[in-house]
Design a protein around this motif. Structure first.
Motif, PDB file in Angstrom:
ATOM      1  N   ALA A 157       0.827  -1.207   0.000  1.00  0.00           N
ATOM      2  CA  ALA A 157       0.000   0.000   0.000  1.00  0.00           C
ATOM      3  C   ALA A 157       0.862   1.257   0.000  1.00  0.00           C
ATOM      4  CB  ALA A 157      -0.930   0.004   1.210  1.00  0.00           C
ATOM      5  N   PHE A 158       2.085   1.148   0.516  1.00  0.00           N
ATOM      6  CA  PHE A 158       2.992   2.290   0.545  1.00  0.00           C
ATOM      7  C   PHE A 158       3.624   2.555  -0.821  1.00  0.00           C
ATOM      8  CE2 PHE A 158       3.219   0.987   5.090  1.00  0.00           C
ATOM      9  CZ  PHE A 158       2.781   2.188   5.649  1.00  0.00           C
ATOM     10  N   LEU A 159       3.542   1.571  -1.714  1.00  0.00           N
ATOM     11  CA  LEU A 159       4.232   1.654  -3.003  1.00  0.00           C
ATOM     12  C   LEU A 159       3.249   1.301  -4.123  1.00  0.00           C
ATOM     13  CD1 LEU A 159       7.382  -0.271  -1.758  1.00  0.00           C
ATOM     14  CD2 LEU A 159       7.195   2.205  -2.030  1.00  0.00           C
ATOM     15  N   PRO A 160       2.366   2.224  -4.481  1.00  0.00           N
ATOM     16  CA  PRO A 160       1.258   1.910  -5.401  1.00  0.00           C
ATOM     17  C   PRO A 160       1.687   1.467  -6.796  1.00  0.00           C
ATOM     18  CG  PRO A 160       1.430   4.285  -5.025  1.00  0.00           C
ATOM     19  CD  PRO A 160       2.324   3.625  -4.023  1.00  0.00           C
ATOM     20  N   ASP A 161       2.727   2.099  -7.351  1.00  0.00           N
ATOM     21  CA  ASP A 161       3.173   1.701  -8.695  1.00  0.00           C
ATOM     22  C   ASP A 161       3.749   0.290  -8.677  1.00  0.00           C
ATOM     23  OD1 ASP A 161       2.747   4.240 -10.240  1.00  0.00           O
ATOM     24  OD2 ASP A 161       4.112   5.004  -8.723  1.00  0.00           O
ATOM     25  N   LEU A 162       4.497  -0.014  -7.639  1.00  0.00           N
ATOM     26  CA  LEU A 162       5.076  -1.350  -7.501  1.00  0.00           C
ATOM     27  C   LEU A 162       3.977  -2.395  -7.326  1.00  0.00           C
ATOM     28  CD1 LEU A 162       7.651  -3.066  -7.220  1.00  0.00           C
ATOM     29  CD2 LEU A 162       7.557  -2.636  -4.756  1.00  0.00           C
ATOM     30  N   ARG A 163       2.952  -2.049  -6.580  1.00  0.00           N
ATOM     31  CA  ARG A 163       1.841  -2.985  -6.353  1.00  0.00           C
ATOM     32  C   ARG A 163       1.161  -3.351  -7.671  1.00  0.00           C
ATOM     33  NH1 ARG A 163      -3.440  -2.079  -6.081  1.00  0.00           N
ATOM     34  NH2 ARG A 163      -3.138   0.182  -5.887  1.00  0.00           N
ATOM     35  N   ILE A 164       0.853  -2.347  -8.480  1.00  0.00           N
ATOM     36  CA  ILE A 164       0.178  -2.608  -9.756  1.00  0.00           C
ATOM     37  C   ILE A 164       1.093  -3.382 -10.700  1.00  0.00           C
ATOM     38  CG2 ILE A 164      -0.811  -1.517 -11.807  1.00  0.00           C
ATOM     39  CD1 ILE A 164      -1.806   0.722  -9.991  1.00  0.00           C
ATOM     40  N   PHE A 165       2.366  -3.018 -10.725  1.00  0.00           N
ATOM     41  CA  PHE A 165       3.347  -3.712 -11.564  1.00  0.00           C
ATOM     42  C   PHE A 165       3.424  -5.190 -11.185  1.00  0.00           C
ATOM     43  CE2 PHE A 165       7.760  -5.137 -12.222  1.00  0.00           C
ATOM     44  CZ  PHE A 165       7.952  -4.834 -13.560  1.00  0.00           C
ATOM     45  N   LYS A 166       3.539  -5.457  -9.899  1.00  0.00           N
ATOM     46  CA  LYS A 166       3.678  -6.832  -9.409  1.00  0.00           C
ATOM     47  C   LYS A 166       2.434  -7.655  -9.710  1.00  0.00           C
ATOM     48  CE  LYS A 166       4.665  -9.447  -5.171  1.00  0.00           C
ATOM     49  NZ  LYS A 166       5.832 -10.159  -5.741  1.00  0.00           N
ATOM     50  N   GLN A 167       1.273  -7.066  -9.455  1.00  0.00           N
ATOM     51  CA  GLN A 167       0.027  -7.797  -9.645  1.00  0.00           C
ATOM     52  C   GLN A 167      -0.299  -7.992 -11.119  1.00  0.00           C
ATOM     53  OE1 GLN A 167      -2.795  -5.488  -7.378  1.00  0.00           O
ATOM     54  NE2 GLN A 167      -2.105  -6.311  -5.408  1.00  0.00           N
ATOM     55  N   THR A 168      -0.019  -6.983 -11.929  1.00  0.00           N
ATOM     56  CA  THR A 168      -0.352  -7.062 -13.351  1.00  0.00           C
ATOM     57  C   THR A 168       0.533  -8.055 -14.094  1.00  0.00           C
ATOM     58  OG1 THR A 168      -1.049  -4.744 -13.320  1.00  0.00           O
ATOM     59  CG2 THR A 168      -0.635  -5.727 -15.473  1.00  0.00           C
ATOM     60  N   LEU A 169       1.826  -8.023 -13.794  1.00  0.00           N
ATOM     61  CA  LEU A 169       2.766  -8.909 -14.487  1.00  0.00           C
ATOM     62  C   LEU A 169       3.016 -10.209 -13.725  1.00  0.00           C
ATOM     63  CD1 LEU A 169       5.415  -6.352 -15.823  1.00  0.00           C
ATOM     64  CD2 LEU A 169       3.386  -7.257 -16.951  1.00  0.00           C
ATOM     65  N   HIS A 170       2.339 -10.367 -12.584  1.00  0.00           N
ATOM     66  CA  HIS A 170       2.463 -11.591 -11.776  1.00  0.00           C
ATOM     67  C   HIS A 170       3.927 -11.890 -11.452  1.00  0.00           C
ATOM     68  CE1 HIS A 170      -1.765 -12.178 -12.689  1.00  0.00           C
ATOM     69  NE2 HIS A 170      -1.492 -12.127 -13.983  1.00  0.00           N
ATOM     70  N   VAL A 171       4.627 -10.876 -10.972  1.00  0.00           N
ATOM     71  CA  VAL A 171       6.043 -11.041 -10.632  1.00  0.00           C
ATOM     72  C   VAL A 171       6.151 -11.776  -9.300  1.00  0.00           C
ATOM     73  CG1 VAL A 171       8.235  -9.873 -10.225  1.00  0.00           C
ATOM     74  CG2 VAL A 171       6.564  -8.880 -11.817  1.00  0.00           C
ATOM     75  N   PRO A 172       6.808 -12.924  -9.277  1.00  0.00           N
ATOM     76  CA  PRO A 172       6.914 -13.683  -8.021  1.00  0.00           C
ATOM     77  C   PRO A 172       7.855 -13.009  -7.027  1.00  0.00           C
ATOM     78  CG  PRO A 172       8.217 -14.732  -9.735  1.00  0.00           C
ATOM     79  CD  PRO A 172       7.460 -13.619 -10.407  1.00  0.00           C
ATOM     80  N   THR A 173       7.561 -13.183  -5.755  1.00  0.00           N
ATOM     81  CA  THR A 173       8.433 -12.674  -4.702  1.00  0.00           C
ATOM     82  C   THR A 173       9.645 -13.594  -4.576  1.00  0.00           C
ATOM     83  OG1 THR A 173       6.544 -11.767  -3.505  1.00  0.00           O
ATOM     84  CG2 THR A 173       8.581 -12.070  -2.253  1.00  0.00           C
ATOM     85  N   VAL A 174      10.833 -13.015  -4.570  1.00  0.00           N
ATOM     86  CA  VAL A 174      12.076 -13.783  -4.517  1.00  0.00           C
ATOM     87  C   VAL A 174      12.604 -13.809  -3.086  1.00  0.00           C
ATOM     88  CG1 VAL A 174      14.474 -13.904  -5.327  1.00  0.00           C
ATOM     89  CG2 VAL A 174      12.649 -13.205  -6.903  1.00  0.00           C
ATOM     90  N   ASN A 175      12.918 -14.999  -2.606  1.00  0.00           N
ATOM     91  CA  ASN A 175      13.488 -15.178  -1.262  1.00  0.00           C
ATOM     92  C   ASN A 175      12.628 -14.540  -0.174  1.00  0.00           C
ATOM     93  OD1 ASN A 175      15.688 -16.498  -2.440  1.00  0.00           O
ATOM     94  ND2 ASN A 175      16.895 -14.619  -2.583  1.00  0.00           N
ATOM     95  N   ASN A 176      11.314 -14.565  -0.389  1.00  0.00           N
ATOM     96  CA  ASN A 176      10.371 -14.000   0.588  1.00  0.00           C
ATOM     97  C   ASN A 176      10.650 -12.533   0.902  1.00  0.00           C
ATOM     98  OD1 ASN A 176       8.882 -16.432   1.021  1.00  0.00           O
ATOM     99  ND2 ASN A 176      10.570 -17.186   2.299  1.00  0.00           N
ATOM    100  N   LYS A 177      11.234 -11.814  -0.061  1.00  0.00           N
ATOM    101  CA  LYS A 177      11.570 -10.407   0.156  1.00  0.00           C
ATOM    102  C   LYS A 177      11.046  -9.572  -0.997  1.00  0.00           C
ATOM    103  CE  LYS A 177      15.375  -7.378   1.520  1.00  0.00           C
ATOM    104  NZ  LYS A 177      16.828  -7.298   1.838  1.00  0.00           N
ATOM    105  N   LEU A 178      10.174  -8.636  -0.678  1.00  0.00           N
ATOM    106  CA  LEU A 178       9.603  -7.766  -1.698  1.00  0.00           C
ATOM    107  C   LEU A 178      10.681  -6.861  -2.296  1.00  0.00           C
ATOM    108  CD1 LEU A 178       6.988  -6.709  -3.077  1.00  0.00           C
ATOM    109  CD2 LEU A 178       6.830  -5.030  -1.225  1.00  0.00           C
ATOM    110  N   GLY A 179      10.665  -6.730  -3.604  1.00  0.00           N
ATOM    111  CA  GLY A 179      11.551  -5.789  -4.281  1.00  0.00           C
ATOM    112  C   GLY A 179      12.613  -6.434  -5.150  1.00  0.00           C
ATOM    113  N   ILE A 180      13.099  -7.600  -4.761  1.00  0.00           N
ATOM    114  CA  ILE A 180      14.200  -8.220  -5.506  1.00  0.00           C
ATOM    115  C   ILE A 180      13.753  -8.627  -6.913  1.00  0.00           C
ATOM    116  CG2 ILE A 180      15.845 -10.125  -5.590  1.00  0.00           C
ATOM    117  CD1 ILE A 180      15.792 -10.203  -2.547  1.00  0.00           C
ATOM    118  N   GLY A 181      12.724  -9.455  -6.970  1.00  0.00           N
ATOM    119  CA  GLY A 181      12.233  -9.908  -8.267  1.00  0.00           C
ATOM    120  C   GLY A 181      11.665  -8.777  -9.096  1.00  0.00           C
TER     121      GLY A 181
END
Length: 209
Positions: free
Chosen positions: A48-72
């Protein structure tokens, strides 16, 4: 948001197809990259703090790497910017270093992003003012336009004898921004040149006679 329509070629209306890889997509991906690096560095888990990242991740279905948001998300976004816009690896390294220097905790995020926005707006406004007719050069002369962009950036960072006091003040502001953010002359040239080239490809709006 451009990335939702442009990346997937969704239609604006029944007749008009949105062009993939335009300036709106570029600026969206730049914001996503910043937010991904911030999330990775500071261990942010609330999208919720990072709206562009949220839409990017959800739209392109980018998996979370090593249980850490941002890497993938960072890696995916970087690859897209390099593939679609030919951005250099050094460009991203300077962003990474800037965020590491200026965002030490979550309280720094808002001020940092506001600072970058001010830097970007002042820089592009001044470039538009100083280059003017040069923007009308055909895109086929991109090497000459890049050289002119580099020369103008150098003048912004070094020249002090501007006749227009508003230009002089804006140059001072940009130098302060660049010093605080940690962006080099080469980084500024690459960033501005890409935006200029994309702007030249944007559809012209009909003028009212």
């Amino acid at each position: 948001m451009g990335i939702l329509s442009n990346l997937f070629g969704k239609k604006k209306n029944d007749d008009e197809q949105v062009r993939v890889g335009g300036m709106e997509d570029f600026m969206t991906l730049i914001r996503v990259y910043y937010q991904a690096v911030i999330a990775m560095n500071l261990g942010i888990t609330n999208l919720a703090f990072l709206p562009d990242l949220r839409i990017f991740k959800q739209t392109l279905h980018v998996p979370t790497v090593n249980n850490k948001l941002g890497i993938g998300e960072k890696n995916k976004c970087k690859k897209m910017l390099m593939d679609m816009y030919d951005m250099s690896d050094t460009f991203f390294k300077e962003i990474d270093a800037s965020i590491k220097k200026n965002c030490r905790n979550q309280n720094d995020i808002k001020n940092y992003l506001i600072m970058f926005q001010g830097f970007s707006q002042d820089l592009m406004m001044l470039i538009g003012n100083l280059m003017q007719w040069k923007f009308r050069m055909p895109s086929m002369f991109h090497k000459a336009l890049r050289n002119m962009t580099a020369k103008t950036i150098n003048q912004i960072l070094t020249r002090n004898d501007w006749k227009d006091d508003a230009v002089r003040r804006t140059c001072v502001n940009i130098r302060k921004y660049a010093a605080t953010l940690g962006y080099s002359e080469a980084w500024m040239t690459e960033y501005v040149f890409r935006i200029v080239m994309l702007a030249k490809k944007e559809p012209k709006t009909a003028s009212n006679d």
